[in-house]
Enzyme design. Structure first.
Site, PDB file in Angstrom:
ATOM      1  N   GLY A  31       0.801  -1.224   0.000  1.00 49.04           N
ATOM      2  CA  GLY A  31       0.000   0.000   0.000  1.00 49.04           C
ATOM      3  C   GLY A  31       0.829   1.266   0.000  1.00 49.04           C
ATOM      4  O   GLY A  31       2.019   1.246  -0.288  1.00 49.04           O
ATOM      5  N   HIS A  37       4.093   1.470  -8.092  1.00 53.39           N
ATOM      6  CA  HIS A  37       3.007   0.477  -8.030  1.00 53.39           C
ATOM      7  C   HIS A  37       2.095   0.612  -9.258  1.00 53.39           C
ATOM      8  O   HIS A  37       1.642  -0.389  -9.816  1.00 53.39           O
ATOM      9  CB  HIS A  37       2.152   0.687  -6.772  1.00 53.39           C
ATOM     10  N   ARG A 149      11.479  -4.194 -10.350  1.00 54.55           N
ATOM     11  CA  ARG A 149      12.925  -4.433 -10.427  1.00 54.55           C
ATOM     12  C   ARG A 149      13.660  -3.771  -9.270  1.00 54.55           C
ATOM     13  O   ARG A 149      14.751  -4.164  -8.880  1.00 54.55           O
ATOM     14  CB  ARG A 149      13.434  -3.911 -11.782  1.00 54.55           C
ATOM     15  N   LYS A 150      13.044  -2.710  -8.682  1.00 50.15           N
ATOM     16  CA  LYS A 150      13.685  -2.033  -7.551  1.00 50.15           C
ATOM     17  C   LYS A 150      14.046  -3.050  -6.459  1.00 50.15           C
ATOM     18  O   LYS A 150      15.079  -2.937  -5.820  1.00 50.15           O
ATOM     19  CB  LYS A 150      12.748  -0.978  -6.956  1.00 50.15           C
ATOM     20  N   GLN A 154      14.155  -9.607  -4.231  1.00 50.92           N
ATOM     21  CA  GLN A 154      12.825 -10.168  -3.997  1.00 50.92           C
ATOM     22  C   GLN A 154      12.353 -10.933  -5.243  1.00 50.92           C
ATOM     23  O   GLN A 154      11.815 -12.040  -5.143  1.00 50.92           O
ATOM     24  CB  GLN A 154      11.854  -9.039  -3.665  1.00 50.92           C
ATOM     25  N   SER A 186       9.342   5.196  -3.663  1.00 52.64           N
ATOM     26  CA  SER A 186       9.169   4.220  -2.589  1.00 52.64           C
ATOM     27  C   SER A 186       8.208   4.799  -1.560  1.00 52.64           C
ATOM     28  O   SER A 186       8.222   6.009  -1.306  1.00 52.64           O
ATOM     29  CB  SER A 186      10.528   3.955  -1.922  1.00 52.64           C
TER      30      SER A 186
HETATM   31  P1  AMP Z   1       5.890  -2.511  -1.730  1.00 49.57           P
HETATM   32  O1  AMP Z   1       4.525  -1.950  -1.570  1.00 49.57           O
HETATM   33  O2  AMP Z   1       6.987  -1.567  -1.418  1.00 49.57           O
HETATM   34  O3  AMP Z   1       6.028  -3.861  -1.067  1.00 49.57           O
HETATM   35  O4  AMP Z   1       6.066  -2.805  -3.291  1.00 49.57           O
HETATM   36  C1  AMP Z   1       5.132  -3.578  -3.996  1.00 49.57           C
HETATM   37  C2  AMP Z   1       5.675  -3.856  -5.370  1.00 49.57           C
HETATM   38  O5  AMP Z   1       5.905  -2.623  -6.054  1.00 49.57           O
HETATM   39  C3  AMP Z   1       7.019  -4.594  -5.336  1.00 49.57           C
HETATM   40  O6  AMP Z   1       7.032  -5.560  -6.362  1.00 49.57           O
HETATM   41  C4  AMP Z   1       8.000  -3.495  -5.607  1.00 49.57           C
HETATM   42  O7  AMP Z   1       9.192  -3.953  -6.221  1.00 49.57           O
HETATM   43  C5  AMP Z   1       7.223  -2.616  -6.560  1.00 49.57           C
HETATM   44  N1  AMP Z   1       7.779  -1.249  -6.562  1.00 49.57           N
HETATM   45  C6  AMP Z   1       8.026  -0.478  -5.473  1.00 49.57           C
HETATM   46  N2  AMP Z   1       8.612   0.676  -5.849  1.00 49.57           N
HETATM   47  C7  AMP Z   1       8.743   0.626  -7.194  1.00 49.57           C
HETATM   48  C8  AMP Z   1       9.281   1.513  -8.171  1.00 49.57           C
HETATM   49  N3  AMP Z   1       9.805   2.695  -7.842  1.00 49.57           N
HETATM   50  N4  AMP Z   1       9.239   1.136  -9.468  1.00 49.57           N
HETATM   51  C9  AMP Z   1       8.703  -0.072  -9.820  1.00 49.57           C
HETATM   52  N5  AMP Z   1       8.184  -0.959  -8.946  1.00 49.57           N
HETATM   53  C10 AMP Z   1       8.202  -0.618  -7.654  1.00 49.57           C
END
Ligand code: AMP
Length: 288
Positions: A31, A37, A149-150, A154, A186
């Site tokens: 979230g 996202h 890819r960030k 994972q 992020s």
């Molecule tokens: P999170 O909510 O941070 O757990 O991220 C959920 C998904 O979004 C994960 O697969 C992350 O790698 C992806 N994600 C987070 N930040 C970015 C970004 N800046 N660019 C692309 N994907 C992202």
């Protein structure tokens, strides 16, 4: 758009759609949605009949001294973002739904790759990621699942799980979305102070430095020599943040680099007082 809170309802819905012959694209998140996202949602929308987004801040992937309690949350805004991106179902389970027997029966080991980079400073983190991703896959029954890819490590451990357990799911990787100064988007960026935010663009800048160092490397240049220069660059430019790691590995197997012309990943993590940030660049051809 449908919001589903209960695990059993999520699974019933997904089972029905799959038996009707529909394809499901799944985007797992914690979230506080941003354009990173959104890029995953757009890709999922393009490639599937239906898109499921999960929003769940997963307790088992946080260590005891990490930011589980303070992780940013904003469900109402997230639901608007999801609607705008044509999401069909937002799955928003409570922890008691995802861990019905507490965490008694939930255990996974992410293996050796997960002891490096973020795994080294966050012991157990990737085990927790695998537990929740496997549970979410069981509930959402996707044809394809989308990861950024960030979080390259994972992606690697999730792909490893899919391979090891023969899961019939295609893992799709989406390029990192960045702010104008290069900082990877992020949810944790929202917690940075103004000074930290200014300094944070150094992660991305340092990755360009590494790329140049590798491009200009001679036959006798070692990966350690490149890492040393990279770390020195970071330390010169950081006063609030502290380098957690700045490491060059072969990709995707995360071994010490012997051959700079083979696929590699340069990955960096910096701990700021308000948040820990990560970024990486992967050499072309090393995508899978
Ligand atoms: P999170 O909510 O941070 O757990 O991220 C959920 C998904 O979004 C994960 O697969 C992350 O790698 C992806 N994600 C987070 N930040 C970015 C970004 N800046 N660019 C692309 N994907 C992202």
């Amino acid at each position: 758009m449908n919001q589903i809170r209960h695990a059993i309802d999520m699974q019933r819905w997904a089972t029905q759609q799959r038996s009707d012959g529909k394809t499901i694209g799944f985007v797992p998140t914690m979230g506080f949605l941003h354009e990173g996202h959104a890029a995953l949602l757009k890709q999922a929308r393009l490639e599937n009949d239906l898109v499921v987004l999960s929003i769940f801040v997963n307790p088992t992937q946080f260590g005891p001294n990490e930011d589980f309690e303070t992780y940013p949350r904003s469900l109402e805004t997230d639901l608007d973002v999801a609607k705008r991106h044509g999401v069909d179902v937002v799955f928003t389970p409570a922890a008691s739904e995802m861990y019905p027997q507490r965490d008694l029966l939930a255990s996974m080991s992410a293996g050796e790759a997960a002891t490096k980079l973020c795994g080294a400073s966050r012991p157990g983190h990737f085990d927790g990621v695998l537990i929740v991703v496997l549970k979410l896959f069981q509930l959402t029954q996707p044809n394809r699942a989308y990861f950024g890819r960030k979080d390259a490590q994972q992606v690697a451990v999730v792909k490893g799980m899919v391979k090891e357990y023969f899961l019939p799911i295609e893992i799709r990787t989406v390029a990192t979305v960045r702010e104008e100064d290069g900082l990877a988007k992020s949810s944790r960026n929202s917690r940075l102070t103004e000074g930290e935010r200014q300094e944070a663009s150094i992660l991305y800048k340092s990755l360009s430095v590494v790329e140049t160092l590798i491009k200009n490397a001679g036959d006798s240049t070692s990966s350690e020599a490149i890492e040393n220069k990279w770390q020195a660059f970071l330390e010169e430019n950081l006063s609030l943040g502290k380098v957690d790691y700045a490491t060059l590995y072969s990709f995707p197997d995360l071994q010490p680099v012997k051959d700079l012309s083979a696929p590699w990943i340069a990955a960096v993590a910096v701990q700021f007082p308000s948040a820990r940030l990560i970024d990486n660049v992967v050499k072309e051809g090393g995508e899978e």
